[in-house]
Design a protein around this motif. Structure first.
Motif, PDB file in Angstrom:
ATOM      1  N   VAL A 185       0.850  -1.189   0.000  1.00  0.00           N
ATOM      2  CA  VAL A 185       0.000   0.000   0.000  1.00  0.00           C
ATOM      3  C   VAL A 185       0.888   1.242   0.000  1.00  0.00           C
ATOM      4  CG1 VAL A 185      -1.761   1.290   1.281  1.00  0.00           C
ATOM      5  CG2 VAL A 185      -1.852  -1.208   1.205  1.00  0.00           C
ATOM      6  N   VAL A 186       0.590   2.170  -0.922  1.00  0.00           N
ATOM      7  CA  VAL A 186       1.331   3.430  -1.015  1.00  0.00           C
ATOM      8  C   VAL A 186       0.353   4.580  -0.842  1.00  0.00           C
ATOM      9  CG1 VAL A 186       3.161   2.502  -2.484  1.00  0.00           C
ATOM     10  CG2 VAL A 186       1.129   3.459  -3.549  1.00  0.00           C
ATOM     11  N   LYS A 187       0.855   5.688  -0.273  1.00  0.00           N
ATOM     12  CA  LYS A 187      -0.011   6.861  -0.126  1.00  0.00           C
ATOM     13  C   LYS A 187       0.806   8.128  -0.299  1.00  0.00           C
ATOM     14  CE  LYS A 187       0.115   7.208   4.921  1.00  0.00           C
ATOM     15  NZ  LYS A 187      -0.718   7.275   6.124  1.00  0.00           N
ATOM     16  N   GLY A 188       0.180   9.100  -0.965  1.00  0.00           N
ATOM     17  CA  GLY A 188       0.813  10.386  -1.224  1.00  0.00           C
ATOM     18  C   GLY A 188       0.079  11.098  -2.344  1.00  0.00           C
ATOM     19  N   HIS A 189       0.632  12.199  -2.795  1.00  0.00           N
ATOM     20  CA  HIS A 189       0.000  12.996  -3.840  1.00  0.00           C
ATOM     21  C   HIS A 189       0.527  12.602  -5.217  1.00  0.00           C
ATOM     22  CE1 HIS A 189      -1.111  15.389  -0.344  1.00  0.00           C
ATOM     23  NE2 HIS A 189      -2.117  15.780  -1.092  1.00  0.00           N
ATOM     24  N   VAL A 190      -0.408  12.322  -6.128  1.00  0.00           N
ATOM     25  CA  VAL A 190      -0.081  11.926  -7.500  1.00  0.00           C
ATOM     26  C   VAL A 190      -1.024  12.657  -8.448  1.00  0.00           C
ATOM     27  CG1 VAL A 190      -0.004  10.026  -9.154  1.00  0.00           C
ATOM     28  CG2 VAL A 190       0.665   9.614  -6.800  1.00  0.00           C
ATOM     29  N   LEU A 191      -0.451  13.220  -9.505  1.00  0.00           N
ATOM     30  CA  LEU A 191      -1.271  13.806 -10.556  1.00  0.00           C
ATOM     31  C   LEU A 191      -1.686  12.697 -11.509  1.00  0.00           C
ATOM     32  CD1 LEU A 191       0.839  16.967 -11.424  1.00  0.00           C
ATOM     33  CD2 LEU A 191      -1.311  16.882 -10.152  1.00  0.00           C
ATOM     34  N   GLU A 192      -2.960  12.515 -11.695  1.00  0.00           N
ATOM     35  CA  GLU A 192      -3.513  11.547 -12.639  1.00  0.00           C
ATOM     36  C   GLU A 192      -2.915  10.142 -12.522  1.00  0.00           C
ATOM     37  OE1 GLU A 192      -3.615  13.090 -16.625  1.00  0.00           O
ATOM     38  OE2 GLU A 192      -3.986  15.109 -15.899  1.00  0.00           O
ATOM     39  N   PRO A 193      -3.092   9.468 -11.390  1.00  0.00           N
ATOM     40  CA  PRO A 193      -2.570   8.103 -11.253  1.00  0.00           C
ATOM     41  C   PRO A 193      -3.259   7.163 -12.240  1.00  0.00           C
ATOM     42  CG  PRO A 193      -4.049   8.612  -9.447  1.00  0.00           C
ATOM     43  CD  PRO A 193      -3.868   9.887 -10.226  1.00  0.00           C
ATOM     44  N   ARG A 194      -2.492   6.214 -12.769  1.00  0.00           N
ATOM     45  CA  ARG A 194      -3.046   5.272 -13.739  1.00  0.00           C
ATOM     46  C   ARG A 194      -2.678   3.845 -13.366  1.00  0.00           C
ATOM     47  NH1 ARG A 194      -1.572   7.194 -19.485  1.00  0.00           N
ATOM     48  NH2 ARG A 194      -2.437   5.145 -19.919  1.00  0.00           N
ATOM     49  N   VAL A 195      -3.690   3.028 -13.223  1.00  0.00           N
ATOM     50  CA  VAL A 195      -3.483   1.607 -12.950  1.00  0.00           C
ATOM     51  C   VAL A 195      -2.740   0.986 -14.130  1.00  0.00           C
ATOM     52  CG1 VAL A 195      -4.701  -0.596 -12.694  1.00  0.00           C
ATOM     53  CG2 VAL A 195      -5.495   1.408 -11.444  1.00  0.00           C
ATOM     54  N   GLY A 196      -1.773   0.138 -13.798  1.00  0.00           N
ATOM     55  CA  GLY A 196      -1.002  -0.552 -14.830  1.00  0.00           C
ATOM     56  C   GLY A 196       0.336   0.079 -15.136  1.00  0.00           C
ATOM     57  N   LEU A 197       0.532   1.331 -14.714  1.00  0.00           N
ATOM     58  CA  LEU A 197       1.818   1.978 -14.940  1.00  0.00           C
ATOM     59  C   LEU A 197       2.787   1.652 -13.809  1.00  0.00           C
ATOM     60  CD1 LEU A 197       1.051   5.573 -16.284  1.00  0.00           C
ATOM     61  CD2 LEU A 197       1.773   3.535 -17.551  1.00  0.00           C
ATOM     62  N   GLU A 198       4.062   1.672 -14.133  1.00  0.00           N
ATOM     63  CA  GLU A 198       5.094   1.442 -13.130  1.00  0.00           C
ATOM     64  C   GLU A 198       5.539   2.795 -12.571  1.00  0.00           C
ATOM     65  OE1 GLU A 198       9.609  -0.134 -13.186  1.00  0.00           O
ATOM     66  OE2 GLU A 198       8.108  -1.468 -14.040  1.00  0.00           O
ATOM     67  N   TYR A 199       5.670   2.851 -11.261  1.00  0.00           N
ATOM     68  CA  TYR A 199       6.072   4.070 -10.559  1.00  0.00           C
ATOM     69  C   TYR A 199       7.307   3.786  -9.712  1.00  0.00           C
ATOM     70  CZ  TYR A 199       1.485   6.111 -11.600  1.00  0.00           C
ATOM     71  OH  TYR A 199       0.380   6.619 -12.235  1.00  0.00           O
ATOM     72  N   VAL A 200       8.076   4.836  -9.486  1.00  0.00           N
ATOM     73  CA  VAL A 200       9.157   4.809  -8.495  1.00  0.00           C
ATOM     74  C   VAL A 200       8.779   5.852  -7.458  1.00  0.00           C
ATOM     75  CG1 VAL A 200      11.601   5.171  -8.048  1.00  0.00           C
ATOM     76  CG2 VAL A 200      10.877   4.123 -10.199  1.00  0.00           C
ATOM     77  N   PHE A 201       8.605   5.414  -6.216  1.00  0.00           N
ATOM     78  CA  PHE A 201       8.197   6.295  -5.120  1.00  0.00           C
ATOM     79  C   PHE A 201       9.377   6.536  -4.193  1.00  0.00           C
ATOM     80  CE2 PHE A 201       4.433   3.772  -6.277  1.00  0.00           C
ATOM     81  CZ  PHE A 201       3.534   4.776  -6.571  1.00  0.00           C
ATOM     82  N   LEU A 202       9.513   7.761  -3.684  1.00  0.00           N
ATOM     83  CA  LEU A 202      10.539   8.113  -2.714  1.00  0.00           C
ATOM     84  C   LEU A 202       9.827   8.540  -1.433  1.00  0.00           C
ATOM     85  CD1 LEU A 202      13.543   8.542  -2.122  1.00  0.00           C
ATOM     86  CD2 LEU A 202      13.252  10.891  -2.890  1.00  0.00           C
ATOM     87  N   GLY A 203      10.090   7.827  -0.345  1.00  0.00           N
ATOM     88  CA  GLY A 203       9.402   8.137   0.910  1.00  0.00           C
ATOM     89  C   GLY A 203       9.883   7.263   2.044  1.00  0.00           C
ATOM     90  N   ARG A 204       8.956   6.892   2.924  1.00  0.00           N
ATOM     91  CA  ARG A 204       9.329   6.088   4.096  1.00  0.00           C
ATOM     92  C   ARG A 204       8.160   5.192   4.484  1.00  0.00           C
ATOM     93  NH1 ARG A 204       6.351   8.884   7.488  1.00  0.00           N
ATOM     94  NH2 ARG A 204       6.248  11.107   7.412  1.00  0.00           N
ATOM     95  N   TRP A 205       8.491   4.138   5.196  1.00  0.00           N
ATOM     96  CA  TRP A 205       7.480   3.211   5.700  1.00  0.00           C
ATOM     97  C   TRP A 205       6.844   3.783   6.959  1.00  0.00           C
ATOM     98  CZ3 TRP A 205       5.704  -0.578   2.854  1.00  0.00           C
ATOM     99  CH2 TRP A 205       6.504  -1.081   1.841  1.00  0.00           C
ATOM    100  N   VAL A 206       5.534   3.684   7.076  1.00  0.00           N
ATOM    101  CA  VAL A 206       4.805   4.109   8.267  1.00  0.00           C
ATOM    102  C   VAL A 206       3.877   2.981   8.696  1.00  0.00           C
ATOM    103  CG1 VAL A 206       4.908   6.578   7.738  1.00  0.00           C
ATOM    104  CG2 VAL A 206       2.978   5.234   6.917  1.00  0.00           C
ATOM    105  N   ASP A 207       3.636   2.897   9.988  1.00  0.00           N
ATOM    106  CA  ASP A 207       2.698   1.918  10.527  1.00  0.00           C
ATOM    107  C   ASP A 207       1.471   2.657  11.030  1.00  0.00           C
ATOM    108  OD1 ASP A 207       4.094  -0.561  10.165  1.00  0.00           O
ATOM    109  OD2 ASP A 207       5.514   0.136  11.671  1.00  0.00           O
ATOM    110  N   ASP A 208       0.403   2.601  10.263  1.00  0.00           N
ATOM    111  CA  ASP A 208      -0.852   3.237  10.632  1.00  0.00           C
ATOM    112  C   ASP A 208      -1.591   2.307  11.592  1.00  0.00           C
ATOM    113  OD1 ASP A 208      -3.904   3.619  10.184  1.00  0.00           O
ATOM    114  OD2 ASP A 208      -2.990   5.443   9.351  1.00  0.00           O
ATOM    115  N   PRO A 209      -2.039   2.821  12.747  1.00  0.00           N
ATOM    116  CA  PRO A 209      -2.705   1.971  13.728  1.00  0.00           C
ATOM    117  C   PRO A 209      -3.967   1.290  13.183  1.00  0.00           C
ATOM    118  CG  PRO A 209      -2.468   4.221  14.577  1.00  0.00           C
ATOM    119  CD  PRO A 209      -1.928   4.200  13.187  1.00  0.00           C
ATOM    120  N   LYS A 210      -4.653   1.945  12.255  1.00  0.00           N
ATOM    121  CA  LYS A 210      -5.896   1.396  11.722  1.00  0.00           C
ATOM    122  C   LYS A 210      -5.669   0.581  10.440  1.00  0.00           C
ATOM    123  CE  LYS A 210     -10.588   2.715  10.455  1.00  0.00           C
ATOM    124  NZ  LYS A 210     -11.531   3.819  10.329  1.00  0.00           N
ATOM    125  N   PHE A 211      -4.752   1.053   9.569  1.00  0.00           N
ATOM    126  CA  PHE A 211      -4.611   0.451   8.249  1.00  0.00           C
ATOM    127  C   PHE A 211      -3.324  -0.350   8.054  1.00  0.00           C
ATOM    128  CE2 PHE A 211      -7.388   4.169   7.639  1.00  0.00           C
ATOM    129  CZ  PHE A 211      -8.523   3.496   7.208  1.00  0.00           C
TER     130      PHE A 211
END
Length: 82
Positions: free
Chosen positions: A40-66
């Motif tokens: 699961v990834v989360k952040g801001h994306v302009l026009e995300p498209r299923v099927g495309l390959e992305y490279v994300f720069l960020g960090r792992w977080v542990d959400d208490p609910k998700f």
């Protein structure tokens, strides 16, 4: 097109690469998506498209609910070459 998934540590942030398989939530440019390997990834994306390959720069977080998610601040789209 074959997509790769991998993780590489880059200073304090990490790099995550994978194909967007599903959009779980999208509103006002904010995305919660699921990659082909069920990451699961989360952040801001302009026009995300299923099927495309992305490279994300960020960090792992542990959400208490998700649970464990990759929160990204930046990304790039890897366009198909075939």
């Amino acid at each position: 097109m074959t997509c790769r998934s991998d993780q590489v540590a880059v200073m304090a942030d990490e790099r995550l690469r994978g194909c967007l398989a599903r959009i779980r939530y999208e509103r006002d440019g904010f995305l919660i998506g699921v990659l082909a390997d069920n990451t699961v990834v989360k952040g801001h994306v302009l026009e995300p498209r299923v099927g495309l390959e992305y490279v994300f720069l960020g960090r792992w977080v542990d959400d208490p609910k998700f649970g464990r998610q990759f929160a990204f601040e930046n990304y790039e789209v890897r366009l198909p070459t075939d």
